[in-house]
Design a protein around this motif. Structure first.
Motif, PDB file in Angstrom:
ATOM      1  N   TYR A  21     -11.898   2.049   6.757  1.00 21.39           N
ATOM      2  CA  TYR A  21     -12.407   1.307   5.535  1.00 21.39           C
ATOM      3  C   TYR A  21     -11.569   1.578   4.494  1.00 21.39           C
ATOM      4  N   LYS A  22     -10.956   2.992   4.183  1.00 21.10           N
ATOM      5  CA  LYS A  22     -10.577   3.496   3.025  1.00 21.10           C
ATOM      6  C   LYS A  22      -9.275   3.895   3.240  1.00 21.10           C
ATOM      7  N   ALA A  23      -8.454   4.085   4.464  1.00 24.04           N
ATOM      8  CA  ALA A  23      -7.233   4.707   4.623  1.00 24.04           C
ATOM      9  C   ALA A  23      -6.370   4.140   5.491  1.00 24.04           C
ATOM     10  N   MET A  24      -6.508   2.660   5.663  1.00 29.04           N
ATOM     11  CA  MET A  24      -5.588   1.984   6.237  1.00 29.04           C
ATOM     12  C   MET A  24      -5.425   1.902   7.871  1.00 29.04           C
ATOM     13  N   TRP A  25      -6.495   3.070   8.224  1.00 29.40           N
ATOM     14  CA  TRP A  25      -6.068   3.318   9.725  1.00 29.40           C
ATOM     15  C   TRP A  25      -6.573   2.232  10.509  1.00 29.40           C
ATOM     16  N   VAL A  26      -5.868   1.510  11.631  1.00 27.58           N
ATOM     17  CA  VAL A  26      -6.503   0.698  12.386  1.00 27.58           C
ATOM     18  C   VAL A  26      -6.484   0.827  13.834  1.00 27.58           C
ATOM     19  N   LYS A  27      -7.597   0.865  14.632  1.00 29.92           N
ATOM     20  CA  LYS A  27      -7.820   1.200  15.914  1.00 29.92           C
ATOM     21  C   LYS A  27      -6.636   0.715  16.900  1.00 29.92           C
ATOM     22  N   GLY A  28      -6.232   1.637  17.590  1.00 27.75           N
ATOM     23  CA  GLY A  28      -5.020   1.204  18.474  1.00 27.75           C
ATOM     24  C   GLY A  28      -3.833   1.298  17.779  1.00 27.75           C
ATOM     25  N   ARG A  29      -3.515   1.083  16.577  1.00 30.02           N
ATOM     26  CA  ARG A  29      -2.398   1.106  15.858  1.00 30.02           C
ATOM     27  C   ARG A  29      -2.116   2.165  14.993  1.00 30.02           C
ATOM     28  N   GLY A  30      -3.191   2.881  14.773  1.00 27.11           N
ATOM     29  CA  GLY A  30      -2.824   4.054  13.570  1.00 27.11           C
ATOM     30  C   GLY A  30      -2.473   3.511  12.238  1.00 27.11           C
ATOM     31  N   PHE A  31      -1.836   4.321  11.544  1.00 25.97           N
ATOM     32  CA  PHE A  31      -1.550   4.163  10.211  1.00 25.97           C
ATOM     33  C   PHE A  31      -0.229   3.416  10.151  1.00 25.97           C
ATOM     34  N   PRO A  32       0.067   2.648   8.882  1.00 27.49           N
ATOM     35  CA  PRO A  32       1.495   1.979   8.585  1.00 27.49           C
ATOM     36  C   PRO A  32       2.502   2.921   8.939  1.00 27.49           C
ATOM     37  N   SER A  33       3.536   2.501   8.805  1.00 31.64           N
ATOM     38  CA  SER A  33       4.791   3.464   8.962  1.00 31.64           C
ATOM     39  C   SER A  33       5.255   4.394   8.090  1.00 31.64           C
ATOM     40  N   ARG A  34       5.936   5.424   8.523  1.00 29.04           N
ATOM     41  CA  ARG A  34       6.672   6.461   7.423  1.00 29.04           C
ATOM     42  C   ARG A  34       7.417   5.554   6.346  1.00 29.04           C
ATOM     43  N   ASP A  35       8.054   4.680   6.908  1.00 28.22           N
ATOM     44  CA  ASP A  35       8.831   3.787   5.756  1.00 28.22           C
ATOM     45  C   ASP A  35       7.975   3.304   4.674  1.00 28.22           C
ATOM     46  N   PHE A  36       6.728   2.670   5.058  1.00 32.15           N
ATOM     47  CA  PHE A  36       5.917   2.172   4.096  1.00 32.15           C
ATOM     48  C   PHE A  36       5.589   3.426   3.090  1.00 32.15           C
ATOM     49  N   PHE A  37       5.172   4.381   3.617  1.00 25.63           N
ATOM     50  CA  PHE A  37       4.715   5.622   2.604  1.00 25.63           C
ATOM     51  C   PHE A  37       5.922   5.833   1.947  1.00 25.63           C
ATOM     52  N   GLY A  38       6.925   6.064   2.396  1.00 19.16           N
ATOM     53  CA  GLY A  38       8.493   6.437   1.965  1.00 19.16           C
ATOM     54  C   GLY A  38       8.767   5.490   0.694  1.00 19.16           C
ATOM     55  N   ALA A  39       8.371   4.331   1.016  1.00 19.35           N
ATOM     56  CA  ALA A  39       8.822   3.217  -0.192  1.00 19.35           C
ATOM     57  C   ALA A  39       7.739   3.572  -1.346  1.00 19.35           C
ATOM     58  N   LEU A  40       6.527   3.990  -1.256  1.00 16.69           N
ATOM     59  CA  LEU A  40       5.508   4.423  -2.149  1.00 16.69           C
ATOM     60  C   LEU A  40       6.094   5.627  -3.035  1.00 16.69           C
ATOM     61  N   HIS A  41       6.875   6.561  -2.390  1.00 12.73           N
ATOM     62  CA  HIS A  41       7.244   7.939  -3.218  1.00 12.73           C
ATOM     63  C   HIS A  41       8.015   8.667  -2.052  1.00 12.73           C
ATOM     64  N   PRO A  42       9.316   9.057  -2.381  1.00 10.15           N
ATOM     65  CA  PRO A  42      10.121   9.663  -1.477  1.00 10.15           C
ATOM     66  C   PRO A  42       9.533  11.111  -0.627  1.00 10.15           C
ATOM     67  N   ARG A  43       8.482  11.688  -1.471  1.00 11.24           N
ATOM     68  CA  ARG A  43       7.874  12.732  -0.879  1.00 11.24           C
ATOM     69  C   ARG A  43       6.728  12.210   0.005  1.00 11.24           C
ATOM     70  N   PHE A  44       6.362  10.957   0.001  1.00 14.48           N
ATOM     71  CA  PHE A  44       5.134  10.721   0.767  1.00 14.48           C
ATOM     72  C   PHE A  44       5.276  10.153   2.126  1.00 14.48           C
ATOM     73  N   GLU A  45       6.642  10.302   2.359  1.00 13.21           N
ATOM     74  CA  GLU A  45       6.882   9.643   3.579  1.00 13.21           C
ATOM     75  C   GLU A  45       6.413  10.355   4.830  1.00 13.21           C
ATOM     76  N   ASN A  46       6.237  11.653   4.734  1.00 18.38           N
ATOM     77  CA  ASN A  46       5.642  12.407   5.858  1.00 18.38           C
ATOM     78  C   ASN A  46       4.094  12.812   5.656  1.00 18.38           C
ATOM     79  N   VAL A  47       3.327  11.826   4.677  1.00 19.51           N
ATOM     80  CA  VAL A  47       2.172  12.422   4.501  1.00 19.51           C
ATOM     81  C   VAL A  47       0.876  12.348   5.459  1.00 19.51           C
ATOM     82  N   ILE A  48       1.132  11.433   6.559  1.00 12.35           N
ATOM     83  CA  ILE A  48       0.315  11.399   7.743  1.00 12.35           C
ATOM     84  C   ILE A  48       0.577  12.726   8.455  1.00 12.35           C
ATOM     85  N   ALA A  49       1.696  12.800   8.987  1.00 18.13           N
ATOM     86  CA  ALA A  49       1.765  14.279   9.583  1.00 18.13           C
ATOM     87  C   ALA A  49       1.588  15.559   8.784  1.00 18.13           C
TER      88      ALA A  49
END
Lengths: 559, 559
Positions: A206-234
């Motif tokens: 509900y709050k963090a974009m996680w989808v059952k069976g698919r997980g989070f958006p890609s590293r590219d997406f997070f990297g597009a928000l901020h270069p240092r955000f790319e690896n936020v999930i890991a």
């Protein structure tokens, strides 16, 4: 095994935590305890520290531990229940309320080094200063066609997980670097109790974009928000989430001692206050919409399939109970509008009358308002005193009142405000139904159903649907948490094997039903068409005067 | 002849009459006296008689005579002026406030036979129950293309002369038959003073369809309203009217005795309170718009030519001063909206603060409101708490407030209400200017300019025009009447030969000027565009929600 034990539910709210001890067999409350957070909502200055900017709202995680230490033993004592009869424990939290912690779970704000850094503290759900981050997330997500944009009804909120984490990175990169994990308080408290970091799917979805069976958006997406955000999930979050009702682990020796409970007592995966309330009011199937009605209202609905519903807060598989889609909608101010009116709109003469009649102000207003027929005031309001959370999803919208005349009286305005919030609920119902999610009847819990039969009858008349009320309207989240505790224990340990079973035995409604009056419903349907015309005109771009007034206001505030 | 005498002006208001004695040379007030009407506004039951229906408002003509008898001697005494130094006397009245009388001027209501008949009494200007008659007059007039429809901005009001007379015929034909004359109280009082029935052109033109050089509509038109109304002009009204400032006659022996004035003292033709105020605030030329600001506001403007202005109350040649066209517009609630808010919208906390600060509630609200910048509240209102009198001319419109949020405070609402009335005035100014009637500056009188510099500055900022205030804002009608008394006397008798001369010598403004602040005006112009968008959307058929809410209200009131 016989179900002769007890389960504990702990509901971590905005101002306090509530601990209940309930009988597993039938959900009967044996004892309870409310513990205020010593630091409460921190929105002016850090304890002993610097002033906060506008729109900040923090909490102290030590307050949550304080609730455990003080509340659990006291609730047990009130209940007269021995620790070895407690078969399981569940918790629920406001969301999204995340905090930065070290690898071992230590909150950064509790370290001397970070104690005076606002970004080291828990960002409470109503911390609203990450709006630039939220806007950027929606923009980049929309450009890239990310799934989450549609799932969240078109807009990612400033209240949610990644808005808050990105704000930390933007404004306090040293805190971002220093933290090993950024975690919902809902999951952090379970980690404290069990020693295991096991995050729940509900807040993730509900709050963090996680989808059952698919997980989070890609590293590219997070990297597009901020270069240092790319690896936020890991780096800060992780990929593993556990379903609601699962056993996170057993109570640790340390916390067994502090709470006086048995070591190893099963603890369920964390949950969210609104979501955990749904089975607690008996709702485990599609059709009945749950309204958690207090300062704001949450509307929860179950569906067999995934439907795209305009402007909902989220659409999540297994998001409320397993195997069903959980839909969440909301009105961002309901009781808050009435409280505003009681405080700022009620004349001294009415206050004097209240004293004379030995009644509270709301009761005097209700006396007058209940003598009016629908439409008799000639007033109509748009209930956007705190923006519109669902359908339009627009925080910049504001309240409107039309039909004012020299003969207008406070009780008429009060009734119009109550009706406006009911129209807001009907708008949400009609939006669900337009997406082929039928809403057959309503089930209510929270402070308003407890306090105001007058208001509940208006909701029945406006929506044209029967409303049933939880047997204990104020303790539904805590009961729901206890139910999840019983499910974490499982049938073999004297609990239940599923939340469905638990709901059938432990959740109850009051016998009385609010039934719509046919004549009133007909008048309200006329008035609702007027509400909708104004809703669409002011909310869908026919006239953006509310936004322009806000822009002018902001300019004038600055200058 | 030297101008060393005095003139008397008598202003017959809604609740009381005011007598002033002024020096002819310079308009300086020498003394005055206010006399309350013993029966006041009769809107619940006749004195000692039956209850009245809703929307009725009557007066007792004996109260007007009481003002003369009590007020004139007392004002003379306060002034220390001997009767033989009074060169003339003028009067003004609310309008349209007509009454049925016998051939000798005796009011029917003062005869024992008719004393308990409501239709025998004075129908006060705000008697509103003749709406069916007003609607019929507008309909028949429009169908037949009668001139008056256009002159009155498209609609004949329930407040006006023929609506009230037709109501008498419809509801009490025996009163209609029994009366020899149906006459404005403005003319009846002059008849009492002089013994001569000489009616004034001002009320005839603004309220009774009379047009200079053309007279009344045809007998056919009146016959179309009601078969027995065909001869109404010949039977009850007459065709002869006298211009403002003319001498109606000399004071009769009877009234000389009662008032202690000299027999034969010149008495001017009757006048209307708003109209008589225009020269009293020095305005005798086009360009300066006069605002008479109290519970409602009247806007008076002079023009060289006849222009068709949307939704004005009337456009009358010689209607205010000779040789110029008099334009009248109005806002049906101004001070009344603030009074409504003071009574019904101000919370007890603010009342307590008022007590603490030893201030009145309006003063406390102004303190708070004056600290806000334009637009800082984020609120915008439509000032239609009592309908819209000018431009839209629609009594069914209602008030609107937009921009409400949980942080909205009473002083912000108060400021928004003040601003809304200023926007209403700007809308009237722009409507005049669209018809090529320039409004270069504003001149104000009445209770609000006396009481609230805060409000006057907002009006200056909103309209972008300088505002000057009458030297004695509360007594302008009475001064205007005294000026007309001096004109009735004429130059040879120590008065003036024209109202233009009288205005130059007797009327004065305060030295201080409210000048628009350029920055505030710019913000208000942005906000006014928003006001106009709402004004047109709700007022010109974009969304008739206000009318539909009223219909539903009426239905629910009935059932």
């Amino acid at each position: 095994m016989k179900r002769d034990g007890f389960a504990i539910g702990i509901d971590f709210g905005t101002e306090s935590g509530r601990v209940v001890v309930v009988r597993v067999r039938d959900g009967q409350e044996a004892g309870s305890c409310i513990v205020q957070y010593p630091d409460g909502v921190i929105d002016e200055r850090l304890p002993g520290g610097p002033r906060l900017e506008a729109d900040w709202a923090l909490q102290n995680p030590a307050d949550y531990l304080h609730v455990l230490e003080m509340g659990v033993p006291k609730a047990l004592k009130t209940a007269g229940v021995k620790p070895d009869r407690v078969i399981g424990l569940g918790t629920d939290f406001t969301a999204s309320s995340p905090l930065p912690v070290l690898r071992d779970g230590t909150p950064l704000c509790l370290l001397r080094r970070y104690h005076t850094k606002p970004h080291a503290w828990v960002k409470l759900w109503k911390h609203h200063s990450a709006q630039p981050e939220a806007t950027r997330i929606t923009e980049i997500g929309s450009e890239r066609g990310e799934d989450f944009v549609e799932i969240y009804g078109g807009r990612y909120s400033s209240e949610w997980f990644f808005s808050k984490l990105l704000q930390v990175l933007n404004e306090a990169p040293e805190i971002y670097d220093a933290c090993d994990r950024f975690i919902e308080a809902a999951d952090w408290i379970v980690w404290q109790l069990t020693g295991e970091e096991k995050r729940n799917t509900c807040t993730a979805s509900y709050k963090a974009m996680w989808v059952k069976g698919r997980g989070f958006p890609s590293r590219d997406f997070f990297g597009a928000l901020h270069p240092r955000f790319e690896n936020v999930i890991a780096d800060k979050v992780g990929q593993t989430f556990y379903p609601l009702g699962w056993r996170a682990g057993g109570l640790s020796a340390k916390w067994a001692k502090k709470t006086r409970l048995r070591e190893g007592t099963p603890v369920s995966i964390g949950n969210v206050d609104a979501h955990v309330s749904v089975p607690a009011v008996t709702v485990i199937r599609p059709g009945s919409m749950v309204m958690i009605m207090g300062t704001s209202t949450c509307h929860m609905l179950l569906g067999e399939d995934r439907r795209m519903v305009e402007g909902m807060c989220g659409t999540v598989e297994d998001g409320i109970v397993p195997k069903l889609w959980g839909y969440e909608a909301g009105q961002s101010a309901v009781g808050d509008i009435f409280a505003w009116f009681f405080e700022h709109g009620v004349p001294a003469a009415l206050e004097r009358e209240a004293r004379r009649l030995k009644l509270q102000i709301p009761a005097v207003l209700e006396r007058g308002a209940s003598r009016l027929a629908p439409g008799e005031s000639g007033l109509l309001a748009l209930d956007w005193w705190n923006g519109n959370r669902s359908v339009l999803v627009d925080a910049d919208l504001t309240g409107l009142l039309v039909g004012l005349r020299l003969s207008t009286r406070p009780e008429e305005i009060y009734r119009a405000l109550v009706e406006a919030t009911a129209f807001g609920t009907r708008q949400i119902i009609e939006t669900f139904e337009a997406a082929e999610l039928p809403v057959t009847d309503l089930v209510a819990c929270g402070g308003l159903p407890e306090r105001s039969p007058f208001l509940m009858q208006i909701y029945a008349d406006v929506t044209g649907r029967e409303i049933r009320v939880a047997s204990q309207p104020l303790t539904c989240p805590a009961l729901g948490s206890a139910m999840h505790g019983a499910v974490a224990a499982g049938g073999v340990a004297g609990g239940y094997d599923s939340i469905f079973e638990a709901a059938q035995e432990m959740a109850h409604l009051r016998k009385s039903v609010y039934r719509p009056n046919r004549d009133n419903h007909a008048v309200y349907t006329e008035l609702f068409r007027e509400y909708q015309a104004l809703h669409d005109y002011f909310g869908r771009g026919g006239n953006n005067v509310m936004k322009r007034l806000k822009e002018i206001k902001m300019q004038q505030n600055r200058s």
